[in-house]
Design a protein around this motif. Structure first.
Motif, PDB file in Angstrom:
ATOM      1  N   SER A   1      12.984  10.973  -9.267  1.00 32.25           N
ATOM      2  CA  SER A   1      11.634  10.879  -9.815  1.00 32.25           C
ATOM      3  C   SER A   1      10.720  11.737  -8.955  1.00 32.25           C
ATOM      4  O   SER A   1      10.734  11.621  -7.724  1.00 32.25           O
ATOM      5  N   ILE A   2       9.943  12.596  -9.615  1.00 33.32           N
ATOM      6  CA  ILE A   2       9.018  13.472  -8.908  1.00 33.32           C
ATOM      7  C   ILE A   2       7.597  13.030  -9.211  1.00 33.32           C
ATOM      8  O   ILE A   2       7.219  12.873 -10.366  1.00 33.32           O
ATOM      9  N   VAL A   3       6.826  12.836  -8.173  1.00 32.10           N
ATOM     10  CA  VAL A   3       5.386  12.644  -8.312  1.00 32.10           C
ATOM     11  C   VAL A   3       4.713  13.894  -7.756  1.00 32.10           C
ATOM     12  O   VAL A   3       4.912  14.240  -6.589  1.00 32.10           O
ATOM     13  N   SER A   4       3.961  14.581  -8.585  1.00 29.37           N
ATOM     14  CA  SER A   4       3.224  15.752  -8.141  1.00 29.37           C
ATOM     15  C   SER A   4       1.757  15.364  -7.966  1.00 29.37           C
ATOM     16  O   SER A   4       1.083  15.029  -8.941  1.00 29.37           O
ATOM     17  N   ARG A   5       1.308  15.326  -6.739  1.00 33.95           N
ATOM     18  CA  ARG A   5      -0.063  14.991  -6.372  1.00 33.95           C
ATOM     19  C   ARG A   5      -0.356  13.503  -6.598  1.00 33.95           C
ATOM     20  O   ARG A   5      -0.535  12.756  -5.660  1.00 33.95           O
ATOM     21  N   GLN A   6      -0.424  13.051  -7.849  1.00 29.05           N
ATOM     22  CA  GLN A   6      -0.689  11.644  -8.122  1.00 29.05           C
ATOM     23  C   GLN A   6      -0.236  11.324  -9.534  1.00 29.05           C
ATOM     24  O   GLN A   6      -0.099  12.215 -10.377  1.00 29.05           O
ATOM     25  N   ALA A   7       0.004  10.048  -9.785  1.00 26.00           N
ATOM     26  CA  ALA A   7       0.462   9.620 -11.109  1.00 26.00           C
ATOM     27  C   ALA A   7      -0.684   9.191 -12.001  1.00 26.00           C
ATOM     28  O   ALA A   7      -0.596   9.274 -13.221  1.00 26.00           O
ATOM     29  N   SER A   8      -1.759   8.706 -11.395  1.00 22.11           N
ATOM     30  CA  SER A   8      -2.914   8.231 -12.150  1.00 22.11           C
ATOM     31  C   SER A   8      -4.184   8.474 -11.336  1.00 22.11           C
ATOM     32  O   SER A   8      -4.187   8.253 -10.124  1.00 22.11           O
ATOM     33  N   PRO A   9      -5.269   8.895 -11.997  1.00 19.19           N
ATOM     34  CA  PRO A   9      -6.531   9.064 -11.277  1.00 19.19           C
ATOM     35  C   PRO A   9      -7.167   7.733 -10.874  1.00 19.19           C
ATOM     36  O   PRO A   9      -8.133   7.715 -10.124  1.00 19.19           O
ATOM     37  N   PHE A  10      -6.602   6.628 -11.360  1.00 20.92           N
ATOM     38  CA  PHE A  10      -7.142   5.311 -11.041  1.00 20.92           C
ATOM     39  C   PHE A  10      -6.218   4.534 -10.112  1.00 20.92           C
ATOM     40  O   PHE A  10      -6.268   3.312 -10.036  1.00 20.92           O
ATOM     41  N   SER A  11      -5.385   5.246  -9.385  1.00 23.77           N
ATOM     42  CA  SER A  11      -4.446   4.625  -8.464  1.00 23.77           C
ATOM     43  C   SER A  11      -5.018   4.617  -7.054  1.00 23.77           C
ATOM     44  O   SER A  11      -5.869   5.432  -6.701  1.00 23.77           O
ATOM     45  N   THR A  12      -4.521   3.710  -6.244  1.00 22.93           N
ATOM     46  CA  THR A  12      -4.826   3.716  -4.810  1.00 22.93           C
ATOM     47  C   THR A  12      -3.594   4.091  -3.989  1.00 22.93           C
ATOM     48  O   THR A  12      -3.593   3.921  -2.775  1.00 22.93           O
ATOM     49  N   GLY A  13      -2.563   4.566  -4.686  1.00 20.31           N
ATOM     50  CA  GLY A  13      -1.346   4.963  -4.001  1.00 20.31           C
ATOM     51  C   GLY A  13      -0.189   4.009  -4.189  1.00 20.31           C
ATOM     52  O   GLY A  13       0.977   4.392  -4.025  1.00 20.31           O
ATOM     53  N   ARG A  14      -0.472   2.755  -4.537  1.00 24.28           N
ATOM     54  CA  ARG A  14       0.616   1.786  -4.713  1.00 24.28           C
ATOM     55  C   ARG A  14       1.485   2.151  -5.916  1.00 24.28           C
ATOM     56  O   ARG A  14       2.699   1.948  -5.900  1.00 24.28           O
ATOM     57  N   LEU A  15       0.860   2.676  -6.968  1.00 19.36           N
ATOM     58  CA  LEU A  15       1.608   3.081  -8.163  1.00 19.36           C
ATOM     59  C   LEU A  15       2.578   4.209  -7.820  1.00 19.36           C
ATOM     60  O   LEU A  15       3.762   4.173  -8.189  1.00 19.36           O
ATOM     61  N   GLU A  16       2.085   5.224  -7.107  1.00 17.90           N
ATOM     62  CA  GLU A  16       2.951   6.339  -6.719  1.00 17.90           C
ATOM     63  C   GLU A  16       4.085   5.864  -5.807  1.00 17.90           C
ATOM     64  O   GLU A  16       5.240   6.291  -5.976  1.00 17.90           O
ATOM     65  N   ALA A  17       3.762   4.969  -4.864  1.00 13.23           N
ATOM     66  CA  ALA A  17       4.791   4.450  -3.962  1.00 13.23           C
ATOM     67  C   ALA A  17       5.849   3.671  -4.734  1.00 13.23           C
ATOM     68  O   ALA A  17       7.047   3.759  -4.429  1.00 13.23           O
ATOM     69  N   ARG A  18       5.427   2.922  -5.745  1.00 11.10           N
ATOM     70  CA  ARG A  18       6.378   2.149  -6.550  1.00 11.10           C
ATOM     71  C   ARG A  18       7.332   3.075  -7.307  1.00 11.10           C
ATOM     72  O   ARG A  18       8.540   2.852  -7.363  1.00 11.10           O
ATOM     73  N   ILE A  19       6.785   4.130  -7.900  1.00  9.28           N
ATOM     74  CA  ILE A  19       7.632   5.087  -8.626  1.00  9.28           C
ATOM     75  C   ILE A  19       8.656   5.709  -7.686  1.00  9.28           C
ATOM     76  O   ILE A  19       9.847   5.825  -8.020  1.00  9.28           O
ATOM     77  N   LEU A  20       8.209   6.084  -6.502  1.00  8.57           N
ATOM     78  CA  LEU A  20       9.084   6.788  -5.565  1.00  8.57           C
ATOM     79  C   LEU A  20      10.142   5.878  -4.959  1.00  8.57           C
ATOM     80  O   LEU A  20      11.294   6.285  -4.786  1.00  8.57           O
ATOM     81  N   THR A  21       9.785   4.651  -4.625  1.00  8.69           N
ATOM     82  CA  THR A  21      10.747   3.751  -3.975  1.00  8.69           C
ATOM     83  C   THR A  21      11.756   3.174  -4.961  1.00  8.69           C
ATOM     84  O   THR A  21      12.873   2.816  -4.571  1.00  8.69           O
ATOM     85  N   ARG A  22      11.397   3.103  -6.247  1.00  8.51           N
ATOM     86  CA  ARG A  22      12.324   2.549  -7.240  1.00  8.51           C
ATOM     87  C   ARG A  22      13.225   3.613  -7.854  1.00  8.51           C
ATOM     88  O   ARG A  22      14.045   3.303  -8.724  1.00  8.51           O
ATOM     89  N   ALA A  23      13.077   4.836  -7.429  1.00 12.00           N
ATOM     90  CA  ALA A  23      13.917   5.913  -7.940  1.00 12.00           C
ATOM     91  C   ALA A  23      15.172   6.054  -7.090  1.00 12.00           C
ATOM     92  O   ALA A  23      15.201   5.674  -5.918  1.00 12.00           O
ATOM     93  N   GLY A  24      16.226   6.599  -7.702  1.00 11.82           N
ATOM     94  CA  GLY A  24      17.415   6.906  -6.925  1.00 11.82           C
ATOM     95  C   GLY A  24      17.103   7.916  -5.830  1.00 11.82           C
ATOM     96  O   GLY A  24      17.670   7.870  -4.744  1.00 11.82           O
TER      97      GLY A  24
END
Length: 325
Positions: free
Chosen positions: A54-77
């Motif tokens: 899973s690739i996150v480029s810059r951010q996943a949502s403009p309304f995130s505080t970073g927890r959303l991006e961290a969740r995507i990254l940690t739950r990926a293979g």
């Protein structure tokens, strides 16, 4: 990022939020009715996880505080975080106070298995928080650009390609540009989605509306490209993308001697400027060299892009980041 995935032959399953060129508050307000759907979509992706990369480029949502991006990254293979601006720096503005990009950046860098930074300056900042940082510069597909056939002209023309938010950088070199206009007949083509006045520079500017399907051809209106920008913590994180686009079109370039610009200009036989006098001297030299000299410099710039900043040159590194090598 989508260009990279196309180049690698990896059709993505993902989200580009609202699909526009900006997720600023103004752009979001104009499409506010689409925000709930976008938020649901990206959160479903995060909740589901992925067995592969899973690739996150810059951010996943403009309304995130970073927890959303961290969740995507940690739950990926394999979680890959990519960034090409100095997002670690605090910025001004309402959206930054509510959803600071520096916090998103920090949480994403810490959560990722691999961090891909666009230059050494960005990589140094990320390396404080992650042991797995690799530098892959911004790249272009040279074959997407026609190459300039240089000719001597009585109306020499510089070209600048950029966003409305960075048009102010042109005002930094207004004095040498206007002097070159008076003394050498220089014109300036500005390829941008903006249309506001740039003061005295308006007398020498031809505006061309930026369009995805025409900007590469529009670059050929110029005899050389310019990339002025101030020297500060934010601009040192820039990845010299304008210079790469000019080089792909076989245009010689002048740029401020800042950050990634320095290496790109050196590799492409361009002019690195540190003062107004440097800018004027570089413009004068390019015009004095004539079409033959500009063609030689343009060919060097194109070769530098092919060898150092093309998708082909960095494909092995990207495959390694994605765990595909």
């Amino acid at each position: 990022m989508f260009d990279w995935l196309d180049h690698l032959g990896l059709p993505p399953e993902g989200s580009d939020y609202l699909g526009g060129s900006s997720n600023g508050l103004g752009a979001l307000a104009r499409q506010s009715y689409r925000i709930p759907e976008a938020e649901v979509r990206v959160r479903r992706l995060a909740a589901r996880g992925a067995s592969g990369a899973s690739i996150v480029s810059r951010q996943a949502s403009p309304f995130s505080t970073g927890r959303l991006e961290a969740r995507i990254l940690t739950r990926a293979g394999r979680g890959v975080y990519d960034f090409d601006d100095a997002l670690m720096l605090s910025q001004a503005g309402l959206s930054e106070r509510l959803w600071p990009k520096a916090r998103i950046w920090l949480r994403a860098v810490r959560a990722a298995d691999v961090v891909v930074a666009g230059n050494d300056y960005l990589a140094d900042a990320a390396s404080v928080h992650s042991p797995a940082v690799t530098v892959i510069p911004s790249c272009v597909e040279p074959d997407d650009y026609k190459q300039k056939h240089h000719r001597d002209t009585e109306a020499p023309t510089a070209v600048w390609l950029g966003s409305p938010s960075t048009e102010d950088y042109l005002l930094r070199i207004a004095r040498p540009l206007l002097a070159a206009h008076r003394n050498l007949g220089l014109r300036l083509v500005v390829i941008s989605a903006g249309n506001r006045s740039l003061g005295d520079l308006d007398a020498m500017i031809e505006r061309v509306q930026w369009r995805r399907d025409t900007f590469a051809t529009d670059l050929l209106r110029g005899d050389f490209g310019i990339m002025p920008m101030p020297d500060n913590a934010w601009t040192r994180g820039k990845c010299a993308y304008k210079l790469l686009q000019y080089g792909a079109a076989a245009l010689p370039s002048i740029g401020d001697d800042v950050g990634a610009n320095t290496r790109v200009l050196a590799l492409g036989n361009g002019y690195a400027a540190r003062s107004d006098d440097d800018w004027y001297a570089a413009i004068e030299s390019l015009l004095t060299e004539g079409a033959v000299g500009r063609a030689v410099r343009g060919a060097s710039a194109r070769t530098a892009v092919d060898e150092h900043y093309s998708f082909n040159a960095w494909t092995p590194a990207w495959k390694g980041a994605l765990g595909l090598a």
